[in-house]
Design a protein around this motif. Structure first.
Motif, PDB file in Angstrom:
ATOM      1  N   PRO A  57       1.821   2.040 -58.100  1.00  0.00           N
ATOM      2  CA  PRO A  57       2.211   2.275 -56.671  1.00  0.00           C
ATOM      3  C   PRO A  57       3.780   2.697 -56.510  1.00  0.00           C
ATOM      4  CG  PRO A  57       1.061   0.359 -56.592  1.00  0.00           C
ATOM      5  CD  PRO A  57       1.080   0.658 -57.926  1.00  0.00           C
ATOM      6  N   ALA A  58       4.490   1.907 -57.692  1.00  0.00           N
ATOM      7  CA  ALA A  58       5.849   2.263 -57.881  1.00  0.00           C
ATOM      8  C   ALA A  58       6.264   3.443 -58.385  1.00  0.00           C
ATOM      9  CB  ALA A  58       6.507   1.296 -58.894  1.00  0.00           C
ATOM     10  N   ILE A  59       5.344   4.130 -59.106  1.00  0.00           N
ATOM     11  CA  ILE A  59       5.678   5.458 -59.572  1.00  0.00           C
ATOM     12  C   ILE A  59       5.347   6.489 -58.447  1.00  0.00           C
ATOM     13  CG2 ILE A  59       4.500   7.127 -60.843  1.00  0.00           C
ATOM     14  CD1 ILE A  59       4.250   5.152 -63.293  1.00  0.00           C
ATOM     15  N   VAL A  60       4.534   6.224 -57.725  1.00  0.00           N
ATOM     16  CA  VAL A  60       4.052   7.036 -56.438  1.00  0.00           C
ATOM     17  C   VAL A  60       5.273   7.005 -55.573  1.00  0.00           C
ATOM     18  CG1 VAL A  60       2.397   7.462 -54.805  1.00  0.00           C
ATOM     19  CG2 VAL A  60       1.507   6.791 -56.800  1.00  0.00           C
ATOM     20  N   VAL A  61       5.807   6.005 -55.175  1.00  0.00           N
ATOM     21  CA  VAL A  61       6.614   5.604 -54.308  1.00  0.00           C
ATOM     22  C   VAL A  61       7.901   6.413 -54.836  1.00  0.00           C
ATOM     23  CG1 VAL A  61       8.432   3.828 -53.230  1.00  0.00           C
ATOM     24  CG2 VAL A  61       5.614   3.440 -53.200  1.00  0.00           C
ATOM     25  N   LEU A  62       8.250   6.155 -56.026  1.00  0.00           N
ATOM     26  CA  LEU A  62       9.484   6.923 -56.463  1.00  0.00           C
ATOM     27  C   LEU A  62       9.453   8.241 -56.381  1.00  0.00           C
ATOM     28  CD1 LEU A  62      12.213   6.470 -58.355  1.00  0.00           C
ATOM     29  CD2 LEU A  62      10.482   6.641 -60.439  1.00  0.00           C
ATOM     30  N   ALA A  63       8.391   8.733 -56.657  1.00  0.00           N
ATOM     31  CA  ALA A  63       8.169  10.324 -56.679  1.00  0.00           C
ATOM     32  C   ALA A  63       8.154  10.825 -55.398  1.00  0.00           C
ATOM     33  CB  ALA A  63       6.759  10.881 -57.086  1.00  0.00           C
ATOM     34  N   ILE A  64       7.526  10.050 -54.499  1.00  0.00           N
ATOM     35  CA  ILE A  64       7.769  10.469 -52.840  1.00  0.00           C
ATOM     36  C   ILE A  64       9.210  10.333 -52.407  1.00  0.00           C
ATOM     37  CG2 ILE A  64       7.345   9.923 -50.456  1.00  0.00           C
ATOM     38  CD1 ILE A  64       4.608   9.092 -51.524  1.00  0.00           C
ATOM     39  N   ASP A  65       9.760   9.448 -52.950  1.00  0.00           N
ATOM     40  CA  ASP A  65      11.276   8.966 -52.326  1.00  0.00           C
ATOM     41  C   ASP A  65      12.086  10.206 -53.011  1.00  0.00           C
ATOM     42  OD1 ASP A  65      10.516   7.115 -50.848  1.00  0.00           O
ATOM     43  OD2 ASP A  65      11.184   5.469 -52.276  1.00  0.00           O
ATOM     44  N   ILE A  66      12.130  10.559 -54.200  1.00  0.00           N
ATOM     45  CA  ILE A  66      12.744  11.581 -54.755  1.00  0.00           C
ATOM     46  C   ILE A  66      12.423  13.013 -54.204  1.00  0.00           C
ATOM     47  CG2 ILE A  66      12.955  12.952 -57.000  1.00  0.00           C
ATOM     48  CD1 ILE A  66      12.644  10.714 -58.576  1.00  0.00           C
ATOM     49  N   LEU A  67      11.200  13.190 -53.774  1.00  0.00           N
ATOM     50  CA  LEU A  67      10.784  14.431 -53.151  1.00  0.00           C
ATOM     51  C   LEU A  67      11.330  14.442 -51.827  1.00  0.00           C
ATOM     52  CD1 LEU A  67       9.148  17.009 -53.390  1.00  0.00           C
ATOM     53  CD2 LEU A  67       7.057  15.569 -52.231  1.00  0.00           C
ATOM     54  N   LYS A  68      11.652  13.506 -51.030  1.00  0.00           N
ATOM     55  CA  LYS A  68      12.257  13.432 -49.584  1.00  0.00           C
ATOM     56  C   LYS A  68      13.551  14.091 -49.859  1.00  0.00           C
ATOM     57  CE  LYS A  68      11.914   9.171 -48.764  1.00  0.00           C
ATOM     58  NZ  LYS A  68      12.002   7.782 -47.855  1.00  0.00           N
ATOM     59  N   GLY A  69      14.369  13.571 -50.699  1.00  0.00           N
ATOM     60  CA  GLY A  69      15.773  14.186 -50.895  1.00  0.00           C
ATOM     61  C   GLY A  69      15.865  15.619 -51.068  1.00  0.00           C
ATOM     62  N   SER A  70      14.833  15.928 -52.219  1.00  0.00           N
ATOM     63  CA  SER A  70      14.918  17.294 -52.318  1.00  0.00           C
ATOM     64  C   SER A  70      14.563  18.285 -51.396  1.00  0.00           C
ATOM     65  CB  SER A  70      13.855  17.431 -53.677  1.00  0.00           C
ATOM     66  OG  SER A  70      13.741  18.805 -54.427  1.00  0.00           O
ATOM     67  N   LEU A  71      13.339  18.083 -50.645  1.00  0.00           N
ATOM     68  CA  LEU A  71      13.005  18.672 -49.503  1.00  0.00           C
ATOM     69  C   LEU A  71      14.190  18.616 -48.373  1.00  0.00           C
ATOM     70  CD1 LEU A  71       9.265  17.554 -49.161  1.00  0.00           C
ATOM     71  CD2 LEU A  71      10.192  19.851 -49.878  1.00  0.00           C
ATOM     72  N   ALA A  72      14.978  17.642 -48.369  1.00  0.00           N
ATOM     73  CA  ALA A  72      16.022  17.750 -47.168  1.00  0.00           C
ATOM     74  C   ALA A  72      17.067  18.768 -47.629  1.00  0.00           C
ATOM     75  CB  ALA A  72      16.649  16.532 -47.171  1.00  0.00           C
ATOM     76  N   VAL A  73      17.102  19.063 -48.903  1.00  0.00           N
ATOM     77  CA  VAL A  73      18.203  20.326 -49.216  1.00  0.00           C
ATOM     78  C   VAL A  73      17.459  21.519 -49.105  1.00  0.00           C
ATOM     79  CG1 VAL A  73      19.671  21.043 -51.079  1.00  0.00           C
ATOM     80  CG2 VAL A  73      19.545  18.667 -50.690  1.00  0.00           C
ATOM     81  N   ALA A  74      16.388  21.589 -49.533  1.00  0.00           N
ATOM     82  CA  ALA A  74      15.601  22.848 -49.744  1.00  0.00           C
ATOM     83  C   ALA A  74      15.260  23.370 -48.062  1.00  0.00           C
ATOM     84  CB  ALA A  74      14.279  22.614 -50.508  1.00  0.00           C
TER      85      ALA A  74
END
Length: 222
Positions: A57-74
């Motif tokens: 679960p930690a890996i999945v949450v980490l990936a989603i949280d990183i993706l949130k920041g990336s998508l905000a800029v994109a």
């Protein structure tokens, strides 16, 4: 001009809501039926998910949280590829050099959303993973260098909070010494300072020598 400002306001609201997506909280509810804010450190971030729910679960949450920041800029660059935004913008802000400022604001909006989620009564995580996503999309070279600092400190200390604080300091230094664009430098300073402020209780425990290492249980905090 007014319609252009309104559209940008909507864009910042969307990136805040994107950052607010409560991935860690949902992981706790879906997997164990718990409110993760009542366990461990009280954070909804990946580190507390790791201690409370485990590695998967930690890996999945980490990936989603990183993706949130990336998508905000994109999203900023995607939005400005649409005629709706470019046609409403006054000529003085049409040039591309305006976009880094808006990208930085959107990134900061996502950071705020992650740590002060509207869905969680304005609580959340420490914004480290989301900040990494923003940074990697703004400037992947500085992002990877910052990640390397995080990795080095955690390898030596086994303390996530210390590694996060070191990375928050390092990103500002890296942006300055490599003469990155001013908006990116300001993101590094403001975002880094915000991440450090979010770790204020961790800093108190670091000073007291009670901050847990990886694999150890965390005491409940704010």
């Amino acid at each position: 001009m007014a319609s252009w400002l309104a559209l940008n306001g909507v864009l910042l609201l969307v990136t805040y809501l994107l950052g607010s997506f409560p991935s860690g909280y949902l992981a706790g509810k879906l997997l164990q039926g718990i409110d993760i804010r009542e366990h461990g450190s009280g954070s909804t971030g990946a580190t507390n998910v790791l201690r409370t729910l485990g590695k998967g679960p930690a890996i999945v949450v980490l990936a989603i949280d990183i993706l949130k920041g990336s998508l905000a800029v994109a999203l900023v660059y995607l939005a400005y590829s649409l005629p709706t935004f470019t046609q409403t913008a006054p000529p003085s802000v049409i040039p591309v050099n305006w976009l880094p400022w808006l990208a930085v604001l959107s990134g900061l909006s996502a950071l705020l959303g992650h740590s002060k989620s509207i869905w969680l009564n304005f609580t959340g995580g420490k914004s480290v993973a989301t900040g990494l996503g923003v940074l990697l999309t703004l400037d992947w070279q500085v992002g990877l260098a910052t990640l390397a600092v995080f990795g080095l400190v955690i390898a030596l200390s086994r303390i996530v909070s210390m590694s996060s604080i070191a990375a928050a300091i390092a990103v500002a230094i890296l942006m300055l010494i490599t003469a990155r664009p001013l908006p990116y430098q300001l993101f590094a300073m403001v975002g880094g300072a915000y991440v450090i402020w979010r770790h204020r209780t961790n800093i108190q425990r670091l000073i007291a020598g009670t901050e847990p290492k990886l694999g150890q249980k965390a005491v409940t905090s704010d």
